[in-house]
Design a protein around this motif. Structure first.
Motif, mmCIF file in Angstrom:
data_model
loop_
_atom_site.group_PDB
_atom_site.id
_atom_site.type_symbol
_atom_site.label_atom_id
_atom_site.label_comp_id
_atom_site.label_asym_id
_atom_site.label_seq_id
_atom_site.Cartn_x
_atom_site.Cartn_y
_atom_site.Cartn_z
ATOM 1 N N LEU A 176 -30.083 -37.155 -13.758
ATOM 2 C CA LEU A 176 -29.934 -38.311 -12.876
ATOM 3 C C LEU A 176 -28.460 -38.556 -12.566
ATOM 4 N N LEU A 177 -28.227 -39.331 -11.523
ATOM 5 C CA LEU A 177 -26.909 -39.826 -11.157
ATOM 6 C C LEU A 177 -26.969 -41.340 -11.057
ATOM 7 N N ALA A 178 -25.869 -42.000 -11.387
ATOM 8 C CA ALA A 178 -25.781 -43.452 -11.239
ATOM 9 C C ALA A 178 -24.942 -43.777 -10.010
ATOM 10 N N LEU A 179 -25.514 -44.551 -9.096
ATOM 11 C CA LEU A 179 -24.810 -45.046 -7.916
ATOM 12 C C LEU A 179 -24.548 -46.530 -8.153
ATOM 13 N N THR A 180 -23.275 -46.896 -8.340
ATOM 14 C CA THR A 180 -22.939 -48.224 -8.842
ATOM 15 C C THR A 180 -21.898 -48.902 -7.954
ATOM 16 N N PRO A 181 -22.184 -50.113 -7.452
ATOM 17 C CA PRO A 181 -21.182 -50.842 -6.667
ATOM 18 C C PRO A 181 -20.117 -51.455 -7.572
ATOM 19 N N ILE A 182 -18.937 -51.666 -7.015
ATOM 20 C CA ILE A 182 -17.851 -52.312 -7.730
ATOM 21 C C ILE A 182 -17.563 -53.634 -7.030
ATOM 22 N N SER A 183 -17.893 -54.720 -7.704
ATOM 23 C CA SER A 183 -17.688 -56.074 -7.149
ATOM 24 C C SER A 183 -18.269 -56.201 -5.744
ATOM 25 N N ALA A 184 -19.553 -55.960 -5.628
ATOM 26 C CA ALA A 184 -20.206 -56.044 -4.316
ATOM 27 C C ALA A 184 -20.304 -57.498 -3.851
ATOM 28 N N PHE A 185 -19.906 -57.745 -2.596
ATOM 29 C CA PHE A 185 -20.032 -59.074 -1.993
ATOM 30 C C PHE A 185 -21.305 -59.175 -1.169
ATOM 31 N N ARG A 186 -21.651 -58.076 -0.485
ATOM 32 C CA ARG A 186 -22.886 -58.036 0.301
ATOM 33 C C ARG A 186 -23.371 -56.590 0.361
ATOM 34 N N PRO A 187 -24.644 -56.302 0.065
ATOM 35 C CA PRO A 187 -25.655 -57.237 -0.464
ATOM 36 C C PRO A 187 -25.277 -57.698 -1.882
ATOM 37 N N ARG A 188 -25.175 -58.990 -2.055
ATOM 38 C CA ARG A 188 -24.643 -59.563 -3.295
ATOM 39 C C ARG A 188 -25.481 -59.211 -4.506
ATOM 40 N N ARG A 189 -26.781 -59.111 -4.340
ATOM 41 C CA ARG A 189 -27.658 -58.877 -5.493
ATOM 42 C C ARG A 189 -27.938 -57.401 -5.751
ATOM 43 N N TRP A 190 -27.342 -56.519 -4.952
ATOM 44 C CA TRP A 190 -27.575 -55.096 -5.176
ATOM 45 C C TRP A 190 -26.770 -54.620 -6.374
ATOM 46 N N LYS A 191 -27.454 -54.097 -7.367
ATOM 47 C CA LYS A 191 -26.812 -53.669 -8.614
ATOM 48 C C LYS A 191 -26.639 -52.160 -8.705
ATOM 49 N N GLY A 192 -27.034 -51.448 -7.650
ATOM 50 C CA GLY A 192 -26.886 -50.003 -7.677
ATOM 51 C C GLY A 192 -28.228 -49.306 -7.723
ATOM 52 N N ALA A 193 -28.182 -47.992 -7.935
ATOM 53 C CA ALA A 193 -29.407 -47.193 -7.933
ATOM 54 C C ALA A 193 -29.248 -46.016 -8.890
ATOM 55 N N ILE A 194 -30.381 -45.548 -9.390
ATOM 56 C CA ILE A 194 -30.435 -44.325 -10.189
ATOM 57 C C ILE A 194 -31.115 -43.262 -9.344
ATOM 58 N N LEU A 195 -30.423 -42.130 -9.175
ATOM 59 C CA LEU A 195 -30.891 -41.098 -8.252
ATOM 60 C C LEU A 195 -31.139 -39.780 -8.976
ATOM 61 N N PRO A 196 -32.069 -38.968 -8.483
ATOM 62 C CA PRO A 196 -32.204 -37.606 -9.008
ATOM 63 C C PRO A 196 -30.904 -36.840 -8.766
ATOM 64 N N ASP A 197 -30.535 -35.967 -9.705
ATOM 65 C CA ASP A 197 -29.256 -35.279 -9.548
ATOM 66 C C ASP A 197 -29.288 -34.169 -8.496
ATOM 67 N N ARG A 198 -30.395 -34.003 -7.823
ATOM 68 C CA ARG A 198 -30.441 -33.091 -6.677
ATOM 69 C C ARG A 198 -30.037 -33.814 -5.389
#
Length: 259
Positions: A176-198
């Motif tokens: 897997l890969l982690a897609l992570t926002p850094i201090s997101a303002f909008r979309p404010r509630r988006w915490k990121g995503a976990i993706l297949p490593d392909r």
């Protein structure tokens, strides 16, 4: 049980590592890195990353056994009696990690390619927030991420910057890969995503003149980027060696129970 006949000794330039190196130099007939079939790395995580990147740059990757003479030492083994080094090497557990291959285009149209073992992060360059389009496998997932930045982390790097940015810890064999926002303002509630490593992840920078963005692949920084694409580099696998019971996969699990 592995048998490494030709060993290279690589030592960080820190005082602590240099002082410790004298106790290791008489243990083996060390050879240059290009002649070795395994490397012993004295230093911290930063020096280990530097060593692994040097291997990637030459196209010749060999197993690396780290001895922690830094601070965290997440990629390293404990600094124990140097006289036991060869015995520990023979029993060490190999762990394979796959880096990210990053292709970046700057605002002037120049293209660059770097590899990242931990993570690739996009960061705003000025006081203006960044505006970034996030696509996965050529499909736009977020039309406008307004943020200080965003990163993609491998499992090996998930306990580094990714964890500091409140991203998930990924088991080493999770694919897997982690897609992570850094201090997101909008979309404010988006915490990121976990993706297949392909997955292939692409970031397109909006309003780059007004809101310039840099990209950092581990220790290499590129400023004023327009677009960044990345995916796992299947042809550039690396091998770390760990003492039994102290492998990286165990450390990643244990990190989730630290309170």
């Amino acid at each position: 049980m592995a048998d490494y006949n030709r060993l290279a000794l690589l030592v960080s330039d820190t005082d602590r590592a240099q002082d410790a190196a004298s106790a290791f130099r008489d243990l083996a007939d060390w050879v240059p890195l290009e002649q070795a079939d395994a490397a012993v790395v004295l230093g911290g995580d930063g020096f280990m990353l530097q060593t692994l990147h040097a291997m990637l740059d030459t196209g010749r990757t060999i197993p690396a056994y780290g001895v922690n003479l830094g601070t965290v030492g997440f990629l390293m083994n404990r600094n124990r009696n140097p006289d036991t080094l060869l015995a520990r090497l023979a029993k060490a557990k190999p762990v394979t990690i796959s880096p990210l291959a990053m292709e970046a285009t700057t605002q002037d149209g120049t293209q660059h390619r770097f590899c990242a073992i931990n993570e690739v992060s996009l960061l705003r360059e000025t006081r203006q927030t960044a505006k970034i389009v996030v696509s996965v496998d050529e499909k736009v997932r977020i039309k406008e991420l307004v943020c200080d930045g965003v990163l993609v982390s491998t499992p090996a790097g998930s306990t580094a910057y990714n964890l500091s940015a409140d991203g998930p810890i990924l088991p080493l064999d999770s694919q897997l890969l982690a897609l992570t926002p850094i201090s997101a303002f909008r979309p404010r509630r988006w915490k990121g995503a976990i993706l297949p490593d392909r997955s292939r992840v692409t970031f397109h920078v909006l309003e780059p003149d007004k809101r310039p963005v840099s990209v950092v692949a581990d220790q290499k920084e590129l400023r004023d980027v327009a677009e960044v694409s990345l995916e796992i580099a299947r042809d550039s696998e690396l091998t770390l060696l760990f003492d039994p019971g102290h492998a990286l996969d165990e450390r990643i699990v244990a990190e989730q129970f630290v309170v």
